[in-house]
Scaffold this active site. Sequence first.
Site, mmCIF file in Angstrom:
data_model
loop_
_atom_site.group_PDB
_atom_site.id
_atom_site.type_symbol
_atom_site.label_atom_id
_atom_site.label_comp_id
_atom_site.label_asym_id
_atom_site.label_seq_id
_atom_site.Cartn_x
_atom_site.Cartn_y
_atom_site.Cartn_z
ATOM 1 N N HIS A 184 48.947 37.347 46.431
ATOM 2 C CA HIS A 184 49.244 37.483 47.867
ATOM 3 C C HIS A 184 48.447 36.494 48.709
ATOM 4 O O HIS A 184 48.760 36.282 49.873
ATOM 5 C CB HIS A 184 48.941 38.915 48.324
ATOM 6 C CG HIS A 184 49.933 39.919 47.802
ATOM 7 N ND1 HIS A 184 50.952 40.430 48.564
ATOM 8 C CD2 HIS A 184 50.085 40.477 46.577
ATOM 9 C CE1 HIS A 184 51.678 41.269 47.846
ATOM 10 N NE2 HIS A 184 51.165 41.316 46.629
ATOM 11 N N ASP B 134 45.643 31.495 55.100
ATOM 12 C CA ASP B 134 46.298 32.798 54.939
ATOM 13 C C ASP B 134 47.433 32.649 53.928
ATOM 14 O O ASP B 134 48.234 31.714 54.048
ATOM 15 C CB ASP B 134 46.883 33.227 56.300
ATOM 16 C CG ASP B 134 46.849 34.730 56.499
ATOM 17 O OD1 ASP B 134 46.804 35.457 55.507
ATOM 18 O OD2 ASP B 134 46.874 35.165 57.678
#
Length: 464
Positions: A157, A370
Amino acid sequence: MNRLIVISNRVSPPTGDGPGNQGGLAVALSAALRESSGIWFGWSGEETDAFTGHINFQRSYGVTTATVDLEAQDVEEYYNGYANCTLWPLFHNRLDLAEFERGFAGGYERVNDRLAETVAPLIEDSDLIWVHDYHLMLLGRNLRARGVNNRIGFFLHIPWPPARLLESLPGHGELFDAMLDYDVIGFQSENWRDSFIEYVQGHTEATIDQNGPDQNGIISLGERRAQIIVCPIGIDFAEFHEAAHGEVARESCRRMKRSANGRTMIVGVDRLDYSKGLPERFLGYERLLASRPDLHGQLFLLQIAPPSREQVRSYQQIRATLDSLSGRINGEFADAEWVPLRYINKGYPRDALAGIYRASRIGLITPLCDGMNLVAKEYVAAQDPEDPGVLILSQFAGAARQLTDALIVNPHSPDELAEAIDRALRMSKKERKERWHSLMANIRDEDVRWWQECFAKALAGSPV
Ligand code: GDG
């Protein structure tokens, strides 16, 4: 249909809360688990005196979960230590914050092994196994050691770091080698895939075949082969859209607009994490206020930042930094009738959040690094089609590869941030609508179910 076994650090089964109050990941995985009568396995979040491997099975809304408690030392070394103080900072370009303690690495190996030992007896021959995230990179290897020959996939992720950073991790070679025990390795964006391939080419004996139909590549070492895929996670578009139109969201939007009192609202929503670029965002906003006195009293920034990982020192430090910066900005610019920065350390229910997004003319989402960033997608999905707001998005979020019609910025530059806010404030309704339509098309088409199906296809061995 093969049964799906999902393995992740924490398990978040469906709660039956109304639309919008369950994270998209939980919704997508729950749907897939329900359809295949699968199991979601992970740490319970609880501590126990001595690890027993006792599994607590529960069933909620058609989903079976299986959780185990961990020892305090496991939690300290595996979770607070290796996951949050070693891998997270390193994988988010913060070598300065990474701690390389042998005890942490040992705890990580021990817990990955314990979890494999506990889950292995639940696995049946035709099950497909989907392991999630940086907490469990060794799990596939530990399952193989127990004779599990099923197809096992891993989805990361968070970003995969540049090779020159990963080199700083003691034992990086073993960590990579363990990844080749997965049949499928999924990344959020091409950037993270490219860093992985750069590492493979520069630091390993493995070979890459990029001539296959999907171009991402198959990595081979000896008998082992792992397929690389890029499979960006999305939001639960349908559910979030419904939540954004529900009564709670409408009321929250009305209240925010009333409280804004005619002022233009800018919103940021992030876990309080140093990867999210909050000090830099505040500095960019401060730069705007300093250079544009005409805007004083005309706008405000609402930054929602629920605290996270409060046990970890670097998180205590970022919180202190933000307390001081927000105090400085408000001290300098506020007057009796206007506070330029509303900085809030608590979370809101998701449907209320949808209303807050909708009330905001600008979504300011500027992480320094991110994996994806789902807030950016939620902000767009919550907008009023007749009068949509503008998304300002960091070039360093995985989402920037998909959301190319956002105003893409370098979050390190206060001038660029200030200019982007100014440009968003001046943007015509026509341009706002055009950009929003294009962003929406992506968010609707590549939603969380699309992501789950894309990974599941690769895991099942079908062409993606
Ligand atoms: C990791 C990766 C990747 C935030 N504040 C509140 C609240 N939230 C929700 C948001 C959003 C979620 O939390 C945050 O997701 P992000 O994607 O932005 O970031 P991470 O938590 O760092 O997640 C990231 C993600 O995994 C999925 O793969 O995108 O890159 O770092 O859904 O809405 N939710 C509620 N109240 C809040 O105040 N209810």
